[in-house]
Structure formats: C-alpha cells, structure tokens
Write a protein that holds these residues in place. Structure first.
Motif, PDB file in Angstrom:
ATOM      1  N   ALA A 222       0.935  -1.005   0.059  1.00  0.00           N
ATOM      2  CA  ALA A 222      -0.029   0.143  -0.021  1.00  0.00           C
ATOM      3  C   ALA A 222       0.846   1.158   0.081  1.00  0.00           C
ATOM      4  O   ALA A 222       2.118   1.115   0.893  1.00  0.00           O
ATOM      5  N   GLN A 233      -3.565   7.527  -2.913  1.00  0.00           N
ATOM      6  CA  GLN A 233      -3.482   6.311  -2.589  1.00  0.00           C
ATOM      7  C   GLN A 233      -3.452   5.448  -3.753  1.00  0.00           C
ATOM      8  O   GLN A 233      -4.224   5.475  -4.617  1.00  0.00           O
ATOM      9  N   HIS A 273       2.815   0.174   3.856  1.00  0.00           N
ATOM     10  CA  HIS A 273       2.322  -1.080   4.280  1.00  0.00           C
ATOM     11  C   HIS A 273       2.683  -2.317   3.287  1.00  0.00           C
ATOM     12  O   HIS A 273       2.198  -2.098   2.385  1.00  0.00           O
ATOM     13  N   ILE A 275       1.682  -5.680   1.719  1.00  0.00           N
ATOM     14  CA  ILE A 275       0.831  -6.577   1.466  1.00  0.00           C
ATOM     15  C   ILE A 275       1.154  -8.049   1.459  1.00  0.00           C
ATOM     16  O   ILE A 275       0.410  -8.972   2.260  1.00  0.00           O
ATOM     17  N   ASP A 294      -5.636  -7.552  -3.612  1.00  0.00           N
ATOM     18  CA  ASP A 294      -4.477  -6.688  -2.986  1.00  0.00           C
ATOM     19  C   ASP A 294      -4.934  -5.195  -2.904  1.00  0.00           C
ATOM     20  O   ASP A 294      -4.723  -4.606  -1.941  1.00  0.00           O
ATOM     21  N   ALA A 296      -8.194  -4.401  -2.175  1.00  0.00           N
ATOM     22  CA  ALA A 296      -9.058  -4.510  -1.122  1.00  0.00           C
ATOM     23  C   ALA A 296      -8.259  -4.429   0.348  1.00  0.00           C
ATOM     24  O   ALA A 296      -8.752  -3.735   1.145  1.00  0.00           O
ATOM     25  N   ASP A 297      -7.048  -5.099   0.131  1.00  0.00           N
ATOM     26  CA  ASP A 297      -6.334  -4.999   1.366  1.00  0.00           C
ATOM     27  C   ASP A 297      -5.605  -3.764   1.588  1.00  0.00           C
ATOM     28  O   ASP A 297      -5.566  -3.048   2.659  1.00  0.00           O
ATOM     29  N   LYS A 299      -6.823  -0.557   0.639  1.00  0.00           N
ATOM     30  CA  LYS A 299      -7.814   0.159   0.701  1.00  0.00           C
ATOM     31  C   LYS A 299      -8.312   0.174   2.323  1.00  0.00           C
ATOM     32  O   LYS A 299      -8.436   0.896   3.226  1.00  0.00           O
ATOM     33  N   LYS A 300      -8.221  -1.243   2.964  1.00  0.00           N
ATOM     34  CA  LYS A 300      -8.617  -1.672   4.165  1.00  0.00           C
ATOM     35  C   LYS A 300      -7.327  -1.061   5.030  1.00  0.00           C
ATOM     36  O   LYS A 300      -7.753  -0.355   6.055  1.00  0.00           O
ATOM     37  N   TYR A 301      -6.187  -1.033   4.598  1.00  0.00           N
ATOM     38  CA  TYR A 301      -5.138  -0.426   5.554  1.00  0.00           C
ATOM     39  C   TYR A 301      -5.314   1.055   5.512  1.00  0.00           C
ATOM     40  O   TYR A 301      -5.343   1.811   6.745  1.00  0.00           O
ATOM     41  N   ASP A 303      -8.204   2.677   5.091  1.00  0.00           N
ATOM     42  CA  ASP A 303      -9.270   3.031   6.123  1.00  0.00           C
ATOM     43  C   ASP A 303      -8.962   3.146   7.555  1.00  0.00           C
ATOM     44  O   ASP A 303      -9.566   3.762   8.376  1.00  0.00           O
TER      45      ASP A 303
END
Length: 303
Positions: A222, A233, A273, A275, A294, A296-297, A299-301, A303
């Motif tokens: 990320a 981002q 970060h 992944i 990836d 999704a991961d 974006k989760k980070y 968020d």
C-alpha cells in the motif's frame, strides 16, 4: 549545494572542512555527521565538502548490494542539510590503489585545503582500507589540520546503519526502517510507458524504472504517490513481474480513482504497508483476481 563530478573538475580550495563516505540513504547517523560538519564549517568560516564515490567501493569490488537511494535521491537529501559542496569521486582501478596517506595528501590537503576532517567511527579508506581515524590523527599533527569522529547513533540499543535499514526493508518492516532513515522509505522517478498489461485487465498502472541495480524492497505494498502537486493512494508491485517472464525490476502502481495521462512526470512513491511477497501466476486471469484482493487489502489499510 554545488555538485562536482570527478577530481578532474575539482579546482583547488584554500580551506575546507571535509567528511567522506557512501552515505547511502542519508540515514539519521549520516545526518548527525553532516549537521556537525555544517556547524563546524560555519564556525570556521570555510566551505563544507562531502566526498562520496561512484560506483561505491563495494560495487567496484563485486560486493553488489541493494541501494537505499538513487544518486539523484541521495543528492537531494544531502542538499537539504546545508552542505556547500558534494564531490563525487569516480572509483576505478587506479583510485582503488591509492594509498591512504597519499589520498590525504593529494586530495584532502592539496586539492581541498582541508582544515578539519569529520568521519564516522567505523570509516576506512585508501588501498586495502588501511586508512582510519588513527592515521588521520597522526597526519594531522604534522599537516596542520584537526580531525574528529562521531560516535554511532543508536536506535533501540542497535547501531543505525545502511545495512540495518536494508535488512528491515527486506523484511517488510517499513516503520522500523523509517525510524532509522528519519523518514518513510520512498522511490522517486519519471513515469514511463509500460506494456499496458495492467490496463488490459482493468488495472492501469503508472510505471517507474528503478534507478539502482538492486532494489532494497520487493513485493506488493500500500503506497501514497506524490504526483504533480497532489497525493494519491494506491497499491504497487515492485519486482520482476514473473507472470510475463521479465527480469528487470520495475515499480508499477495502480492509483485509486485516477484517470490521467502522466507520462514523463516525476512521481514519489512512499511505501506505507507491505501486503505480501511477489509471486508467480499461471495467467492474467488469476493475476487479476489477486490484484482485486491486493486492492481491497490496501484500501482496508488506508481506512
């Protein structure tokens, strides 16, 4: 800060204060040496000179290692610290045979008029690395200059070094590496045309060549990208793109909510970060499914 490439372009200076090293990454330990040099320079009223080498002695002798910074990145970091001159010496076979005492006399004294020398406590120089702080101390008495060494800078009771930063980045320990570097690790470069494979599967990427033989960082991350005065981002891959059988390391970034032509612009990719590690896929269909995960991961980070 003035850049001088090669001893042939160096005009003799009457006086200067000098430090010497590779300064890869310009980490907190390097910064301590340089800021002390600048302080000494102002106090003595003479220019501050930082000497580095291209290629590095390690690379010249075949001990290639990952670079924390490209030459341009290193020069930019050094410029921000208030130095007067950055002298880059071309490290070749002839220079590698220069005895330590001759290096001091011919370059530091005759060319730079060195009045004060500041080095790290582990620094070695000259043929067979025979030059050290003790040699400089002994020469200083007869040659009329002073010498000073800076103790190691510690983080969590461990010595800060370029090697430690490389190790942490390789392990994906980005925040720990940032504490040693004094900033988050990033890579800067101009965006080039790629093979457009990402676009064909719904994930168009910006492509940035890696201006170093070996990257200290590989995998899927990320990231935040600074581009044309704005920040975005995204998720990036840095590696050899095994799905297409490539061997050249490339940085590819898929930016969220982005649709612009930006070829030729300079982008700074900040690694936030890790992944996962890079791995191969049988085809672009399975690669696409993994990229969706990836993204999704990442974006989760954020968020």
């Amino acid at each position: 800060m003035k850049l001088i490439r090669g001893l042939q372009n160096l005009k003799s200076h009457l006086n200067s204060v000098v430090t010497i090293g590779n300064f890869d990454g310009v980490h907190l330990g390097h910064q301590k040496i340089i800021l002390r040099l600048v302080e000494k320079s102002k106090k003595m009223g003479v220019p501050s000179v930082l000497i580095s080498f291209s290629p590095t002695p390690q690379s010249f002798f075949g001990y290639e290692q990952a670079s924390l910074s490209s030459f341009k990145e290193k020069h930019t970091l050094l410029s921000a610290l208030g130095l007067d001159i950055h002298l880059v010496i071309h490290f070749n076979q002839s220079f590698s045979q220069l005895e330590a005492q001759d290096f001091v006399q011919e370059i530091l004294l005759n060319k730079l008029g060195m009045k004060h020398c500041l080095i790290g406590d582990d620094f070695r120089f000259g043929k067979n690395r025979k030059g050290d702080f003790t040699l400089l101390q002994n020469l200083s008495k007869a040659q009329g200059f002073t010498v000073e060494k800076t103790p190691s800078v510690l983080h969590n009771n461990c010595r800060i070094s370029s090697s430690k930063a490389r190790s942490l980045l390789k392990q994906g320990e980005l925040q720990s590496a940032a504490q040693i570097l004094g900033r988050e690790f990033s890579i800067t470069g101009k965006i080039i045309h790629g093979l457009k494979n990402g676009r064909n599967i719904g994930f168009p990427t910006i492509n940035i060549p890696i201006k170093r033989k070996i990257s200290p960082i590989h995998g899927i991350f990320a990231v935040i990208v600074e581009l044309d005065g704005a920040t975005y981002q995204g998720v990036c891959s840095i590696g050899n793109r095994p799905v297409i059988g490539d061997t050249k390391t490339l940085l590819e970034v898929f930016l969220f909510d982005f649709n612009r032509e930006v070829y030729g612009l300079e982008a700074n990719t900040i690694f936030k970060h890790k992944i996962r590690d890079e791995r191969n896929f049988d085809n672009f269909s399975t690669l696409k499914k993994q990229i969706e995960l990836d993204v999704a991961d990442a974006k989760k980070y954020f968020d």
